[in-house]
Design an enzyme around this catalytic site. Structure first.
Site, PDB file in Angstrom:
ATOM      1  N   GLY A 168      15.162 -91.643 -17.533  1.00 35.09           N
ATOM      2  CA  GLY A 168      14.737 -90.385 -16.905  1.00 35.09           C
ATOM      3  C   GLY A 168      14.143 -90.640 -15.532  1.00 35.09           C
ATOM      4  O   GLY A 168      14.382 -89.883 -14.583  1.00 35.09           O
ATOM      5  N   ASP A 179       3.123 -92.219 -22.553  1.00 35.90           N
ATOM      6  CA  ASP A 179       4.128 -93.078 -23.193  1.00 35.90           C
ATOM      7  C   ASP A 179       3.582 -93.824 -24.409  1.00 35.90           C
ATOM      8  O   ASP A 179       4.322 -94.544 -25.081  1.00 35.90           O
ATOM      9  CB  ASP A 179       4.668 -94.098 -22.182  1.00 35.90           C
ATOM     10  CG  ASP A 179       5.474 -93.408 -21.082  1.00 35.90           C
ATOM     11  OD1 ASP A 179       6.044 -92.330 -21.342  1.00 35.90           O
ATOM     12  OD2 ASP A 179       5.519 -93.949 -19.959  1.00 35.90           O
TER      13      ASP A 179
HETATM   14  C1  S3P Z   1       7.308 -92.122 -15.530  1.00 34.92           C
HETATM   15  C2  S3P Z   1       6.633 -90.957 -15.759  1.00 34.92           C
HETATM   16  C3  S3P Z   1       6.440 -90.386 -17.104  1.00 34.92           C
HETATM   17  C4  S3P Z   1       6.701 -91.401 -18.209  1.00 34.92           C
HETATM   18  C5  S3P Z   1       7.936 -92.203 -17.965  1.00 34.92           C
HETATM   19  C6  S3P Z   1       7.864 -92.934 -16.631  1.00 34.92           C
HETATM   20  C7  S3P Z   1       7.466 -92.586 -14.145  1.00 34.92           C
HETATM   21  O1  S3P Z   1       7.338 -89.295 -17.250  1.00 34.92           O
HETATM   22  O2  S3P Z   1       6.801 -90.757 -19.454  1.00 34.92           O
HETATM   23  O3  S3P Z   1       8.123 -93.151 -18.998  1.00 34.92           O
HETATM   24  O4  S3P Z   1       7.855 -93.748 -13.924  1.00 34.92           O
HETATM   25  O5  S3P Z   1       7.204 -91.797 -13.235  1.00 34.92           O
HETATM   26  P1  S3P Z   1       6.939 -87.819 -16.730  1.00 34.92           P
HETATM   27  O6  S3P Z   1       6.537 -87.969 -15.343  1.00 34.92           O
HETATM   28  O7  S3P Z   1       8.159 -86.987 -16.885  1.00 34.92           O
HETATM   29  O8  S3P Z   1       5.834 -87.388 -17.631  1.00 34.92           O
END
Ligand code: S3P
Length: 451
Positions: free
Chosen positions: A100, A325
């Protein structure tokens, strides 16, 4: 063919955890280091790079976009930056794998290019919401199409001039904030991002380290737009700290496996990442921080963890983003604690690599723990695990790396072993988890099953 075979773990009661280990590099920092080094002018070196599938996918994307990236040794990369306007179109779709972070941050970068791009991901990423980046990027002037419901693949049309934005995030998300700041590099005027709760600030810190004008404090960031002026990102070396979120599994395991005394070395201690330490300490955990220091601009420390009896707590909503996380691991700590642990304000867990409220509730229930799930959280009633000897238990990770590792910890506390199903994605964030876990006392072995 690996697609026909499912990789599982067989886990069971291990011995008390002892020794001193270092977990791999931080995933968030590794993604960002590849991105900013690629967009910088000059050659950057990255040390402590996470050799995980997610971060390697991001490096491969930038290679497809024309950036030369060398790997002189494992956990090191030399990135020959092409400058803000030096990326070239890729003939093929860009595969972000399971990440993501990769897809959302890339959407911000690619919205500002002169060429078109397509971002794709694996089955899990293809179900994750992208409207949260598409909508604000569209407000900046970007043109991004998705599948119905705002799902990947993302088709990003280049050649659109971006305007700055002053945007209040509807959900606390470092990924969305970062996508907008990266798009801001290509915009006319200053982009401002405001957050309901402060989230990890690696993008802001790293942009500043690469010499870009940016101001930030918890909850707000303001970046100078790069359109129509001569600002550049300047190559710099990045030292990636060990990933707190990977250390978290061992912190919880050593807290709940009686007799454990385990040290985690050089763990990244960014204040926006260590909410789990606050939660566990409220539960009575014995976690000692030593050798606190700064490495490559990031706080790191060694953490010595000794097992104690934990007690249930109400997790303060204010620290949820700081441990977003870590909830799979926290569920296991809560199951082992005396009394109930209540989680609220954590609806974001439903849109992670799996619906983590549902997958962890199901996992604990399969081990005899009572869990009352709600829309935005759960109440976990701590008690002894009760996996059965006569009925083989399989806990399905739903292809989610953190569910698999959390279930492996629970296994160390169960008299009867069980199977953790579908663990291949542990390699997205924590290559080498099995060997490291066994080296400190886990009972865990791999097996395969037909899909
Ligand atoms: C992350 C932000 C978080 C986290 C993901 C990594 C990042 O997600 O859960 O594992 O590297 O910016 P969200 O920003 O969607 O909460």
């Amino acid at each position: 063919m690996s697609g026909m075979v499912r990789k599982d773990w067989i886990v069971g009661r291990g011995r008390p955890l002892t020794g001193s280990i270092r977990v791999p590099g931080d995933k968030s920092v590794s993604h960002r280091a590849i991105m900013l080094a690629s967009l910088a002018e000059g050659v950057s070196r990255i040390d402590g790079f996470l050799e995980g599938e997610d971060t390697r996918a991001t490096a491969a994307v930038f290679q497809r976009l024309g950036v030369k990236i060398e790997a002189p040794s494992p956990q090191s990369r030399i990135v020959h930056g092409v400058g803000l306007r030096g990326l070239r179109a890729s003939a093929d779709a860009l595969d972000c794998g399971n990440a993501g972070t990769g897809m959302r941050l890339l959407a911000g970068v690619l919205a500002g290019q002169a060429f078109d791009s397509i971002l794709v991901g694996d089955a899990s990423l293809s179900k994750r919401p992208m409207r949260r980046v598409i909508d604000p990027l569209a407000k900046m002037g970007a043109s991004i199409d998705s599948e119905a419901g705002g799902l990947p693949p993302l088709r990003i049309r280049g050649g659109h001039a971006l305007q700055s934005i002053d945007y209040e995030l509807p959900v606390a998300s470092a990924q969305v904030k970062s996508a907008l700041l990266l798009a801001g590099l290509y915009a006319h005027g200053d982009t401002v991002v405001r957050e309901p709760h402060p989230t990890r600030d690696y993008t802001e810190r790293m942009l500043s380290a690469f010499g870009w004008p940016i101001e930030f404090e918890p909850g707000i960031a303001r970046i100078r737009g790069g359109a129509g002026n001569a600002h550049a990102l300047r190559a710099t070396d990045v030292h990636v700290p060990a990933d707190f979120s990977s250390a978290a599994f061992f912190i919880v395991a050593a807290s709940v496996i009686p007799g454990s005394d385990l040290t985690l070395e050089a763990v990244g201690m960014n204040p926006r990442r260590i909410g789990l330490l606050q939660a566990l300490r409220r539960m009575g955990a014995d976690i000692e921080e030593t050798n606190a220091r700064t490495q490559g601009g990031e706080a790191v420390a060694d953490l010595r963890v000794r097992a104690t009896r934990l007690r249930g707590i109400d997790v303060p909503e204010a620290i949820v983003p700081d441990m977003i996380d870590e909830f799979p691991a926290l569920f296991v700590a809560a199951a082992c604690a005396d009394g109930a642990t209540k989680i609220t304000g954590a609806a974001e867990l439903r849109v992670k690599e799996s619906d983590r409220l549902a997958t962890m509730s199901a996992a604990l229930r399969a081990l005899g723990i009572r869990v009352d799930e709600s829309d935005d959280g759960a109440v976990i009633h701590g008690s002894a695990f009760a996996s059965q000897a006569d009925v083989p238990v399989v806990i399905d990770s739903h292809g989610d790396h953190r569910i698999a590792m959390a279930a492996a910890i629970a296994g160390q506390c169960c008299d009867n072993g069980f199977t953790v199903g579908d663990i291949a994605n542990v390699a997205t964030s924590f290559p080498g988890f099995e060997d490291l876990a066994r080296s400190v006392g886990f009972s865990l072995r791999e097996s395969t099953a037909p899909r």
